[in-house]
Design an enzyme around this catalytic site. Sequence first.
Site, PDB file in Angstrom:
ATOM      1  CB  CYS A 197      -0.966  -0.006   1.177  1.00  0.00           C
ATOM      2  SG  CYS A 197      -0.149  -0.179   2.771  1.00  0.00           S
ATOM      3  CB  SER A 198       0.940   4.332   0.865  1.00  0.00           C
ATOM      4  OG  SER A 198      -0.110   4.440   1.814  1.00  0.00           O
TER       5      SER A 198
END
Length: 194
Positions: A102-103
Amino acid sequence: MSPPPRPAMVDLLARFEAALAARGLLEPGEVEARIAITDRASPAIGAAMVARAWTDAGYRALLLADGRAAAEDMGVTMVGSPPLGVLADAPGLHHLVVCTLCSCYPRAVLGYPPHWYKTAAYRARAVRDPRGVLAEWGTVLPEGTRVRVVDSTADYRWMVLPEQPPETLGWGAERLAGIVTRDVLVGVALPVPV
């Protein structure tokens, strides 16, 4: 004229915070304080950490051994943050940080992640073709330099400690921090003396 009605979500959040406070799980103003800490976080913090590591061998050792303690030594509150690992570039070795899921990003010391860091294209290509990604950023590494891609996760966040450009030896910490950008701290760029 009366103020406009508050959105239902704001009221729900206020009730939730009040319930947590009533149970002793949340101190008054704690949410606002955490928001303020998050809003103050920026790549300038990570840059200052790198500059200090370049000029203070003891701090460099702490940074590499325990990134969280090194951040706290710089006045950064790491409460609630995952551990912070620091990857030291060296002759023949360059690090590139990515979060393949994801991040995941060390927000406490780098602020909010840039949009490109969260894209599927960056996440996939950084793993499959790290040299191609670096080339798109204009980052050219010496021949024979190994690129090590490191995955930031929800359990462990990473930042890069780049090599200090030799022409900056003797510079003060503030000037050094000025050449360490967010992109340098995740490894897509190199510090460029100006």
